[in-house]
Design a protein around this motif. Structure first.
Motif, short mmCIF file in Angstrom:
data_model
loop_
_atom_site.label_atom_id
_atom_site.label_comp_id
_atom_site.label_asym_id
_atom_site.label_seq_id
_atom_site.Cartn_x
_atom_site.Cartn_y
_atom_site.Cartn_z
N ASN A 29 55.62 9.88 36.79
CA ASN A 29 54.72 9.47 37.86
C ASN A 29 55.07 8.08 38.39
O ASN A 29 55.03 7.84 39.60
CB ASN A 29 53.27 9.51 37.40
CG ASN A 29 52.79 10.92 37.19
OD1 ASN A 29 53.16 11.83 37.93
ND2 ASN A 29 51.97 11.13 36.18
N HIS A 32 58.00 8.49 40.64
CA HIS A 32 57.62 9.12 41.91
C HIS A 32 56.92 8.13 42.85
O HIS A 32 57.13 8.16 44.06
CB HIS A 32 56.74 10.34 41.69
CG HIS A 32 57.50 11.55 41.22
ND1 HIS A 32 58.62 12.02 41.84
CD2 HIS A 32 57.28 12.37 40.16
CE1 HIS A 32 59.08 13.09 41.20
NE2 HIS A 32 58.27 13.32 40.16
N ILE A 33 56.10 7.26 42.27
CA ILE A 33 55.44 6.24 43.09
C ILE A 33 56.48 5.31 43.69
O ILE A 33 56.47 5.04 44.90
CB ILE A 33 54.38 5.48 42.27
CG1 ILE A 33 53.22 6.42 41.94
CG2 ILE A 33 53.91 4.22 43.00
CD1 ILE A 33 52.28 5.90 40.87
N GLN A 34 57.40 4.82 42.86
CA GLN A 34 58.43 3.93 43.40
C GLN A 34 59.28 4.64 44.44
O GLN A 34 59.57 4.08 45.50
CB GLN A 34 59.33 3.36 42.30
CG GLN A 34 60.31 2.34 42.88
CD GLN A 34 61.31 1.80 41.91
OE1 GLN A 34 61.63 2.44 40.91
NE2 GLN A 34 61.82 0.61 42.19
N ARG A 35 59.67 5.87 44.18
CA ARG A 35 60.48 6.62 45.13
C ARG A 35 59.75 6.74 46.48
O ARG A 35 60.32 6.52 47.53
CB ARG A 35 60.76 8.02 44.56
CG ARG A 35 61.40 8.99 45.53
CD ARG A 35 62.91 8.99 45.47
NE ARG A 35 63.48 8.05 46.40
CZ ARG A 35 64.74 7.62 46.37
NH1 ARG A 35 65.56 8.04 45.47
NH2 ARG A 35 65.18 6.77 47.24
N SER A 36 58.47 7.04 46.41
CA SER A 36 57.66 7.18 47.62
C SER A 36 57.58 5.87 48.40
O SER A 36 57.76 5.84 49.62
CB SER A 36 56.25 7.66 47.24
OG SER A 36 55.41 7.65 48.35
N VAL A 37 57.33 4.76 47.70
CA VAL A 37 57.22 3.46 48.35
C VAL A 37 58.56 3.03 48.93
O VAL A 37 58.64 2.53 50.05
CB VAL A 37 56.65 2.40 47.37
CG1 VAL A 37 56.72 1.00 47.97
CG2 VAL A 37 55.20 2.75 46.99
N ASP A 39 60.97 4.99 49.87
CA ASP A 39 61.28 5.86 51.01
C ASP A 39 60.54 5.41 52.27
O ASP A 39 61.03 5.61 53.38
CB ASP A 39 60.93 7.32 50.70
CG ASP A 39 61.95 7.96 49.77
OD1 ASP A 39 63.06 7.40 49.58
OD2 ASP A 39 61.64 9.04 49.23
N GLU A 40 59.37 4.78 52.12
CA GLU A 40 58.67 4.22 53.27
C GLU A 40 59.49 3.09 53.90
O GLU A 40 59.42 2.87 55.10
CB GLU A 40 57.30 3.68 52.87
CG GLU A 40 56.33 4.74 52.47
CD GLU A 40 55.07 4.14 51.87
OE1 GLU A 40 54.76 2.96 52.15
OE2 GLU A 40 54.40 4.85 51.10
N PHE A 107 50.78 4.89 45.70
CA PHE A 107 51.02 5.91 46.72
C PHE A 107 50.25 5.50 47.98
O PHE A 107 49.13 4.97 47.90
CB PHE A 107 50.52 7.28 46.26
CG PHE A 107 51.46 8.03 45.35
CD1 PHE A 107 52.77 8.30 45.74
CD2 PHE A 107 51.02 8.49 44.12
CE1 PHE A 107 53.63 9.01 44.92
CE2 PHE A 107 51.88 9.20 43.29
CZ PHE A 107 53.18 9.46 43.69
N ARG A 108 50.82 5.76 49.13
CA ARG A 108 50.23 5.36 50.42
C ARG A 108 48.77 5.81 50.55
O ARG A 108 47.91 5.06 51.00
CB ARG A 108 51.05 5.91 51.58
CG ARG A 108 50.47 5.51 52.95
CD ARG A 108 51.26 6.06 54.11
NE ARG A 108 52.54 5.44 54.30
CZ ARG A 108 52.75 4.28 54.93
NH1 ARG A 108 51.73 3.61 55.40
NH2 ARG A 108 53.96 3.81 55.07
N GLN A 109 48.47 7.05 50.15
CA GLN A 109 47.13 7.57 50.37
C GLN A 109 46.06 6.85 49.54
O GLN A 109 44.87 6.99 49.82
CB GLN A 109 47.06 9.08 50.11
CG GLN A 109 47.24 9.49 48.67
CD GLN A 109 48.68 9.84 48.32
OE1 GLN A 109 49.62 9.32 48.91
NE2 GLN A 109 48.86 10.72 47.35
#
Length: 185
Positions: A29, A32-37, A39-40, A107-109
């Motif tokens: 997890n 995944h959070i780092q990947r998401s941030v 990718d932004e 996560f953005r949301q």
């Protein structure tokens, strides 16, 4: 082993939040959070193609930090799902052992709902009761006004700037602001 007591809160939106020390099971997890941030690609130094972390590297980091008295890795769980994390690091040199820096990702949301405040508050509570930690610092993009206001709300002050430290492209730069807060005099 640096840990915090579990903190449970209800957000204004009604979601149940748990702030707790990270466990090895949180590694995927956290990645995944780092990947998401990343990718932004807005307020982070790492570009998507440069991300080298993995679930395994996070598992190692969580294990290493869990054995350190001067470092902390905490997560925010919302309705049973990890929504964000905060990592506090200290230098290995004795003359800098009173100081540490933190980084945080959500996560953005889940941004803007008070989760970042809960993570920072938990970290500062831990730092204030720590027998060695006196100063907490961070770096933030000068364009990240929301984060700067959040940190200022906790009493963080600007102590310097690295001018044009981040290069976005040809002729496009961002300053990196250094902020700090004393937690012990």
């Amino acid at each position: 082993m640096a840990t915090i007591p579990i903190i449970e809160k209800i957000l204004s939106t009604g979601e149940h939040v748990v702030i707790r020390s990270a466990a090895p099971a949180d590694a995927l997890n956290a990645y995944h959070i780092q990947r998401s941030v990343v990718d932004e690609n807005e307020f982070v130094i790492t570009q998507p193609h440069e991300l080298r972390n993995s679930e395994e590297s996070y598992r190692g980091l969580i294990d290493k930090i869990s054995r350190s008295e001067k470092e902390l890795f905490i997560v925010a769980e919302v309705n049973g799902e990890v929504a964000g994390w905060l990592v506090f690091h200290t230098p290995s040199l004795q003359r800098r052992a009173h100081y540490g820096e933190f980084g945080m990702m959500l996560f953005r949301q889940w941004r803007g709902k008070g989760i970042g405040k809960l993570l920072i508050s938990a970290m500062l509570g831990w730092a204030e009761s720590h027998p060695v930690i006196e100063k907490v610092g961070l770096e933030v993009f000068s364009t990240n006004e929301h984060a700067i206001r959040l940190y200022q709300g906790f009493g963080f002050l600007e102590e310097g700037r690295r001018m044009r430290q981040i290069k976005l492209g040809s002729g496009s730069y961002i300053d990196l602001i250094l902020m700090y807060r004393m937690v012990s005099e």
